[in-house]
Structure formats: structure tokens, C-alpha cells
Design a protein around this motif. Structure first.
Motif, short mmCIF file in Angstrom:
data_model
loop_
_atom_site.label_atom_id
_atom_site.label_comp_id
_atom_site.label_asym_id
_atom_site.label_seq_id
_atom_site.Cartn_x
_atom_site.Cartn_y
_atom_site.Cartn_z
N LYS A 1 102.28 -2.99 36.04
CA LYS A 1 103.09 -1.78 36.29
C LYS A 1 103.15 -1.42 37.77
O LYS A 1 104.13 -0.85 38.23
N LYS A 2 102.10 -1.76 38.49
CA LYS A 2 102.14 -1.46 39.92
C LYS A 2 103.21 -2.31 40.60
O LYS A 2 103.95 -1.85 41.46
N LEU B 1 105.75 -3.54 39.14
CA LEU B 1 107.06 -3.12 38.64
C LEU B 1 107.69 -2.10 39.59
O LEU B 1 108.87 -2.14 39.89
N LYS B 2 106.87 -1.21 40.06
CA LYS B 2 107.37 -0.19 40.98
C LYS B 2 107.79 -0.82 42.31
O LYS B 2 108.87 -0.51 42.83
N VAL C 1 111.01 -2.77 41.77
CA VAL C 1 112.25 -1.99 41.62
C VAL C 1 112.74 -1.51 42.99
O VAL C 1 113.93 -1.51 43.30
N ILE D 1 111.18 -0.58 32.79
CA ILE D 1 110.46 0.68 32.98
C ILE D 1 110.85 1.66 31.87
O ILE D 1 109.99 2.33 31.29
#
Lengths: 165, 427
Positions: free
Chosen positions: A95-96, A98-99, A102, A121
């Protein structure tokens, strides 16, 4: 720096260089417009000063597969194959990342991958409890205690029937 | 996708070849708006608003209510007009038809989901998904406000329905199922036109003790304020509002001739002259466009606007009922702007007129126009005229598919919903 006509070099924030086919790089609108601006120039290095190497690698991986799959499945079936690949692709991203991804994709202006990442997300939010979403996104609840109590009363349903994870 | 890409900041791209000085998009202004540098916080909460908007707008409708509970910023984002329009562009939004009615200080709401007409479904599928959901009834905090909802005008902005009535305004949040009292119009009016343009509500026409008919009022939901923005060219009573492409349409109604305010109710009672015209108010330029004639020469009884840029008008006069659409698309040169086209009338018995016995409400959403029979009984009407066949019962829901050009029948309005006011909610 010498390079063949259909290759371009993308330089990450750390200075790491990635040699990429034009067919792949042209999916990054920002790279495409830069190269169009300096057409005729033999120097085909684009510095992506704010994109870390790991994200450059991810983006290249995505579009490499995108281009390959498109070629392979010209007669159809491309979309299904791409979906399959996207699933695998997303599984290896935490998830880190993913940010970061993006942001990088937004900056590079790559519509297809941008949509994929945003949807990923969004999937993490789908049918989840408010607490889960807060934790996942690292959000501090800024409603006052009274507001929170009132909201809970009004939204009891919103806290029911959500997935556990 | 391209719309959202154009606004992107290219400023941080530095290339090793010489920048083209004429290319402004490549200006080397080092303002890192969202720079994913190594020092930036790594949680997703640090996403800038525009990216968060992109992500949240992809969440399915059913999960949206809880998003508004996460924190203030998220609540603000999901209630913003940008959010709604982004979902529309992406075809992520869903439309729901709401019918509201009240009885003994209790508000009843019934909702019906529209089916998405995506490419995988054919047009001869049922237009509507499932059946009516009679969801909530709420003991009203201000019962006198909506004793009779059939006189109220409903407008929706995002997930919120605004119930605009002579005595006040209520806001019903379809996500939280809560009802809040809002500021009243400056001028008490009834039988007025009401529509939403750019997330603001506009009202015009109608009658009341202080003759507000000529004044157009604007409601800003974020600030909860009403203000007078224009004077209408004509005074109308019983008119209907619609909005397309930034234009507020004030359609039909009865002509109010006399200068004296007290003549308004009298004119209505004697049922004098129908105004077969409509006035067009351009909200952005604050100017009135040329008024147009409403075809059929009768009274416009129901009107609505679709996202496709047309105003649909159900007109009724002495001989028959007719259904029309007005091309309200002004963008891209607006070649067809102002053109009326007669389209297939709703499948109703020929005896049906719009008078005091049978009433219809008309709402639209994307490719669907829905005519809901909110009052009266067609069966009775037929019997009275000597026919003995079985009529359609009260609460008829007729759906017009604007792409296929065909009518179909939706599930009837639930029994409990009487004298309803209808609105379509998109979010």
C-alpha cells in the motif's frame, strides 16, 4: 549519449537509467510530449527528477506487458489478458508503494495505468468499515466526539455488514 | 481521461535537451505540487485532493455513504460537485428515483434504482433494476413544513434531496437518512419552477402573498443562503422548472396578468389562460435568452432535463396529451439548439388529461425519462367516461428510453406513497 532511434532513456530521481522502447515510453504522455518538443535532437534522455527508480521500473514493466499483449492479441482477447496481468501486477505492490505509484503515474500522465492504480485503491475501500479505511489510509478522525456519536447513531447501518479485513 | 490530463502540471519535467522556449507547458517553474519525493509521508492519506478524488470516485455507490464518515476532508470531497461530475464522466455513478410523500408528520421515501445501460446490456432489457424500496419514515422536526409534499418541489444535489416548499426548505440526505431544516426562500411562493444549475437551486414564478413571481431566487446549499438574482420577463403560476447546459428553464404555467398581487389565486381558480411559452435564464451570464414557444398550445404539465442535453415536456391540451423534447445543447456550436421534436407519447388511455384528477411527475436521469402518476385514478376516469374496461391503478411508472425511443412500464409506486413528489438522485 548514443541511442538507437526507437529507444529512449528514462532517468530516475536517483539517476538510474532505464533504456526503453519508444513504443513503451510513448504511453507516458509527458515523455512523449518532451520528445516531440525536441524532435531531431539526438539526445534522447528524459530525466524524471521526482520519480524513484522502483516506480520507473514498475511503470515500464506495466507498459512493456501492455504493448506485448496488445501485439500478441491483436485479433481479440487483449482486454482479458491485460486484466489477468494487471491482477498479478498489483499483487506485488504494497500500500505504501501504491501511493507512490499513483503519484508517479499521475505525474507521468499515463492514463491506462493511472486508472488501474486508482481502481486498485478504490477496491481497498469497497465495502470496508470506516475504521478500516481510516487505518488503511492513515487518516486521523477529526470529527468531535459528539459528532462521532451522532454520526454513529445515524449510520448504524454503515457499520454493519462490512468485510472484516 | 483526456480532460483530466490537460490540467496536469508539467512543470517538474526537466529534460536534458534544450527546452523549447515557446512551449509554455514545459516551463521550468519548480513548484512540486505533489512530489513523491523520498521525504514525503508514505501513507495514502497524504495524497493530494485531486488524486484522492480520482481514487474515491471509483468506489462503488454502495460504499459511498461510509466514505463521508471517515474524516472532514473526505466528507467534503464526496459531497463536492466535482466528485459527482467525475463519476458521471467515468460512468461510475448510479441514478436512483426517489418518491417522497408525507402523512401525519411522517416522511415516507421510496427509491428505485435505474439500471446502467452499459454496452453489455441490450435496450430491450428491463429499464429499471429491482423494485421500489420503501426505506424510511422519519418523524419530522418541523411537521407543518411538509403537510402536503405534492406542492413541494424537489431538487437533488449529489446524494442530497432539497425539499423546497412555501413554508421552508428541508434537506434529506439519502446516505445518512437524516433530515435537516434549511433557510426558507426570501419570498413565500407556491406552484413555482425549480431546478438545479451548477449545484445551486433556482426558483422562479409561482404565487404568494407578496407576488414573488417575477423574481428568480438562487439557493447556495453550502452557505445555506437564498438571494434574488434576476427578474423574470413573465410572471407565471404553476410553472415547471428544468435545467440543461447552464440554462434554467421556466416552463408553462398560468399567465398572471393583473398588476395586483391578489389576482394570482383568482386566476388559478378560474383556470384562465395557459402560458404556452418558456423563459430561458442563462445562469452564468445572468441574462435571459429569447423565450420559446412550447408546442401543443396547452399547458406543460411535467418537464425535465436529461444529461443528454434535452428538456422533455409532457403537454396536455383539449384533445390529447403529447410528449416533446427540446434540444438544449448549446455546446459545440449548438446547431440543434432550440429545436422541438415530437416524440412517442406515453402509453396512456386517450381519455387521460392532466387536470385536477390525475397528476404526473416527470424526472429524468441519463438516458431515461420517467413519468410517475402521483395522483388520481385513471380507472375512475375511464369509468366515468362510460368505458368499463379495467384501467391502470394509481401509481403508474412509465419509463421512456431516450436512446431506443420506446416506453416501458416500471414497477408501480408503492401504496404507501401518496401524492408524491419525485426526484432523481445521482451519485
Amino acid at each position: 549519449m548514443a541511442s538507437t532511434d526507437d529507444k529512449v532513456i528514462l532517468k530516475s530521481s536517483e539517476g538510474e537509467c532505464f533504456e526503453v522502447d519508444m513504443a513503451v515510453a510513448s504511453h507516458l504522455q509527458i515523455v512523449k510530449s518532451v520528445l516531440e518538443d525536441c524532435e531531431g535532437s539526438s539526445d534522447k534522455v528524459v530525466s524524471l527528477f521526482i520519480v524513484e527508480a522502483k516506480y520507473v521500473a514498475m511503470i515500464i514493466e506495466y507498459y512493456k506487458n501492455y504493448v506485448e499483449l496488445k501485439e500478441k492479441h491483436e485479433e481479440g482477447g487483449f482486454e482479458e489478458k491485460l486484466k489477468e496481468f494487471e491482477k498479478q501486477f498489483l499483487e506485488q505492490i504494497d500500500k505504501k508503494e501504491l501511493k507512490g505509484l499513483v503519484m508517479a503515474v499521475n505525474y507521468l500522465n499515463a492514463p491506462a495505468l493511472f486508472d488501474v492504480v486508482c481502481t486498485a485503491i478504490a477496491k481497498h475501500i469497497e465495502n470496508k468499515s470506516v475504521e478500516y479505511v481510516r487505518e488503511y489510509f492513515g487518516i486521523v478522525n477529526d470529527f468531535t466526539a459528539e459528532e462521532e456519536a451522532q454520526i454513529r447513531e445515524e449510520h448504524r447501518w454503515a457499520y454493519d455488514g462490512v468485510n472484516d479485513d | 481521461m483526456s480532460e483530466s490530463c490537460n490540467s496536469r502540471h508539467f512543470s517538474w519535467l526537466v529534460k536534458s535537451c534544450l527546452p523549447n522556449s515557446q512551449d509554455t507547458t514545459n516551463a521550468l517553474t519548480p513548484i512540486p505540487l505533489h512530489s513523491p519525493t523520498t521525504t514525503a509521508p508514505t501513507t495514502l492519506s497524504a495524497l493530494p485532493d485531486d488524486l484522492l478524488l480520482e481514487c474515491l470516485s471509483r468506489v462503488p455507490s454502495s460504499s459511498l455513504p461510509s466514505l463521508s464518515l471517515v474524516c472532514r476532508r473526505w466528507s467534503h470531497i464526496v459531497h463536492s460537485s466535482t466528485f459527482v461530475s467525475l463519476r458521471r464522466i467515468r460512468h461510475f455513478h448510479s441514478s436512483t428515483l426517489f418518491a417522497l410523500s408525507s402523512s401525519d408528520s411522517v416522511l415516507f421515501t421510496a427509491s428505485l434504482n435505474f439500471k446502467h445501460n452499459d454496452h453489455s446490456t441490450t435496450h430491450d432489457d428491463s429499464n429499471i433494476l429491482g423494485d421500489w424500496k420503501v426505506s424510511t419514515f422519519i418523524t419530522l422536526q418541523a411537521p407543518s413544513l411538509i403537510d402536503n409534499l405534492s406542492h413541494a418541489r424537489l431538487s437533488s444535489i449529489g446524494p442530497r434531496i432539497y425539499i423546497v416548499e412555501r413554508h421552508g426548505v428541508l434537506c434529506y440526505d439519502t446516505w445518512t437518512h437524516s433530515l435537516t431544516l434549511r433557510s426558507s426562500m426570501n419570498f413565500r411562493r407556491k406552484k413555482f419552477a425549480c431546478a438545479v444549475v451548477s449545484s445551486k437551486i433556482y426558483v422562479a414564478g409561482g404565487g404568494g402573498s407578496r407576488a414573488p413571481a417575477a423574481l428568480v431566487e438562487e439557493y447556495d446549499p453550502e452557505r445555506d443562503t437564498w438571494s434574488v438574482v434576476a427578474h423574470a420577463p413573465r410572471r407565471r403560476f404553476g410553472c415547471i422548472g428544468a435545467a440543461v447546459d447552464g440554462v434554467f428553464y421556466v416552463i408553462g404555467g398560468l399567465k398572471i396578468g393583473g398588476a395586483s398581487e391578489t389576482e394570482v389565486p383568482r386566476a388559478a381558480a378560474t383556470g384562465t389562460e395557459y402560458a404556452s411559452t418558456m423563459d430561458l435564464y442563462d445562469v452564468k451570464t445572468r441574462a435571459w435568452l429569447r423565450s420559446r414557444t412550447v408546442p401543443g398550445g396547452g399547458c406543460a404539465v411535467a418537464a425535465c432535463a436529461t444529461a443528454a442535453g434535452f428538456v422533455y415536456v409532457l403537454a396536455s391540451h383539449a384533445v390529447e396529451m403529447s410528449f416533446w423534447r427540446f434540444d438544449g445543447r448549446r455546446q459545440n456550436g449548438g446547431a440543434g439548439f432550440g429545436e422541438w421534436t415530437r416524440i412517442k407519447s406515453p402509453p396512456l388511455p386517450p381519455q387521460v388529461r392532466v387536470d385536477s384528477t390525475v397528476r404526473f411527475s416527470c424526472v429524468a436521469s441519463e438516458e431515461k425519462v420517467v413519468v410517475v402518476q402521483v395522483n388520481g385514478c385513471i380507472d375512475d376516469l375511464l369509468r366515468r367516461s362510460g368505458r368499463n374496461r379495467r384501467g391502470m391503478r394509481e401509481g403508474l411508472v412509465l419509463v421512456y428510453d431516450t436512446v431506443g425511443g420506446e416506453w416501458s412500464r416500471g414497477p408501480d409506486l408503492p401504496e404507501v406513497i401518496r401524492r408524491a413528489a419525485c426526484v432523481s438522485v445521482e451519485c
